[in-house]
Write a protein that holds these residues in place. Structure first.
Motif, mmCIF file in Angstrom:
data_model
loop_
_atom_site.group_PDB
_atom_site.id
_atom_site.type_symbol
_atom_site.label_atom_id
_atom_site.label_comp_id
_atom_site.label_asym_id
_atom_site.label_seq_id
_atom_site.Cartn_x
_atom_site.Cartn_y
_atom_site.Cartn_z
ATOM 1 N N UNK A 133 -11.230 2.742 0.100
ATOM 2 C CA UNK A 133 -12.084 3.035 1.258
ATOM 3 C C UNK A 133 -12.811 1.785 1.738
ATOM 4 N N UNK A 134 -13.011 1.724 3.052
ATOM 5 C CA UNK A 134 -13.776 0.634 3.675
ATOM 6 C C UNK A 134 -14.593 1.221 4.811
ATOM 7 N N UNK A 135 -15.736 0.597 5.098
ATOM 8 C CA UNK A 135 -16.548 0.997 6.251
ATOM 9 C C UNK A 135 -16.282 0.071 7.427
ATOM 10 N N UNK A 145 -9.291 4.074 5.288
ATOM 11 C CA UNK A 145 -8.758 4.040 3.917
ATOM 12 C C UNK A 145 -7.262 3.783 3.936
ATOM 13 N N UNK A 146 -6.757 3.385 2.763
ATOM 14 C CA UNK A 146 -5.318 3.546 2.535
ATOM 15 C C UNK A 146 -5.090 4.248 1.210
ATOM 16 N N UNK A 201 -9.019 -6.137 7.153
ATOM 17 C CA UNK A 201 -7.669 -6.504 7.611
ATOM 18 C C UNK A 201 -6.858 -7.083 6.454
ATOM 19 N N UNK A 202 -7.505 -7.947 5.683
ATOM 20 C CA UNK A 202 -6.813 -8.607 4.562
ATOM 21 C C UNK A 202 -6.352 -7.572 3.528
ATOM 22 N N UNK A 203 -7.256 -6.629 3.191
ATOM 23 C CA UNK A 203 -6.902 -5.616 2.188
ATOM 24 C C UNK A 203 -5.769 -4.726 2.685
ATOM 25 N N UNK A 204 -5.835 -4.329 3.951
ATOM 26 C CA UNK A 204 -4.767 -3.492 4.509
ATOM 27 C C UNK A 204 -3.438 -4.271 4.550
ATOM 28 N N UNK A 205 -3.507 -5.550 4.898
ATOM 29 C CA UNK A 205 -2.261 -6.344 4.943
ATOM 30 C C UNK A 205 -1.662 -6.445 3.548
ATOM 31 N N UNK A 209 -2.072 -6.636 10.304
ATOM 32 C CA UNK A 209 -1.879 -5.780 9.123
ATOM 33 C C UNK A 209 -0.400 -5.697 8.732
ATOM 34 N N UNK A 210 0.478 -5.777 9.732
ATOM 35 C CA UNK A 210 1.924 -5.780 9.507
ATOM 36 C C UNK A 210 2.460 -4.542 8.755
#
Ligand code: ZN
Ligand code: ZN
Length: 264
Positions: free
Chosen positions: A152-154, A165-166, A184-188, A221-222
């Motif tokens: 989770x992220x805000x 979230x992912x 963005x970095x975490x999702x990528x 995010x790719x």
């Protein structure tokens, strides 16, 4: 495989907007009809997790023939994401056990204040009953929910913040003004199969992503595939499909209510 269903892909008014005479609100194309934003996650471990309780919740659950849930995530306290919460009542009739509601502390407080008959029960229940719901906290970072790992992220949204979230290879980013660099970095790094992401309209907006910004974030995010959601009545289905194709985006599509996708 895990599965997600788009229960609603519309902005806060839904599309069509009541009384609006624009060509998109008057369109007969079912792909231009959008209930309020919500998704259902059905994990490979047979857990059904609803994301947000929109004012269209009853119709959304009936459309998908959903007869049980294991938990609900609430992204933020805005009316289009919470005001269908009473439609969870039939699940309490069946089980007589509380359904867990996962959200952040501010949204918990807001829900308790807005729906005291659900969350501050101090009188015996008479008559039709209430939804039996228990609140559980979500904090930023990885968290186990019903034995599933969510991250989770805000993100900033309006006067407050909204959760994104992912879960494994599926990411959900709804209602936000911007996506912060560390998110963005975490999702990528999650190497997503599927990203469902806010795209309110073509023009910039104070509290939501608009098409150019959404496309910029998708490129960062790719994900293998991206699906646009929370769309307003400015977005016509065929028009945006053609625009995305002309721009060379062949793995980005507008959501259609009822669609399902598999992810690993
Ligand atoms: Zn919203
Ligand atoms: Zn919102």
């Amino acid at each position: 495989m895990n599965k997600i269903s788009i229960l609603g892909s519309g902005t806060s008014t839904g599309v069509p907007i009541l009384g609006c005479k624009c060509r998109i609100c008057q369109s007969n194309d079912p792909r231009n009809k959008r209930l309020r934003a919500s998704v259902l996650i059905e994990t490979k471990n047979s857990k059904s997790i609803l994301v947000d309780t929109s004012p269209d919740l009853r119709a959304q659950l009936l459309n998908k023939n959903i007869s049980s849930l294991d938990g609900v995530i609430i992204t933020h306290d805005h009316a289009d994401h919470t005001h269908g919460i009473d439609d969870l009542r039939p699940f309490s009739f069946q089980t007589q056990t509380p359904l867990p509601i996962f959200t952040d502390s501010e949204t918990s407080l807001s829900l308790t204040t807005k729906f005291p008959y659900i969350f501050q029960r101090n009188k015996p229940i008479i008559g039709g009953g209430i939804p039996l719901l228990d609140l559980y906290p979500i904090n930023e970072g990885p968290q186990q929910i019903l034995d599933e790992t969510f991250h989770f992220y805000f993100l900033p949204h309006g006067h407050g913040k909204s959760l994104c979230f992912f879960h494994e290879k599926f990411g959900y980013i709804v209602d936000c003004r911007e996506i912060l660099p560390q998110v963005l970095k975490s999702f990528r790094e999650a190497k997503l199969d599927l990203l469902v992401i806010d795209c309110l309209r073509y023009q910039p907006h104070q509290t939501h992503l608009h098409l150019d910004l959404t496309l910029k974030y998708i490129e960062e995010i790719k994900p293998k595939k991206a699906i646009l959601t929370h769309m307003g009545h400015e977005i016509e289905y065929s028009d945006i499909i053609n625009q995305l194709s002309t721009l060379g985006y062949n793995s980005i599509f507008p959501a259609i209510d009822g669609q399902t996708f598999l992810y690993s």
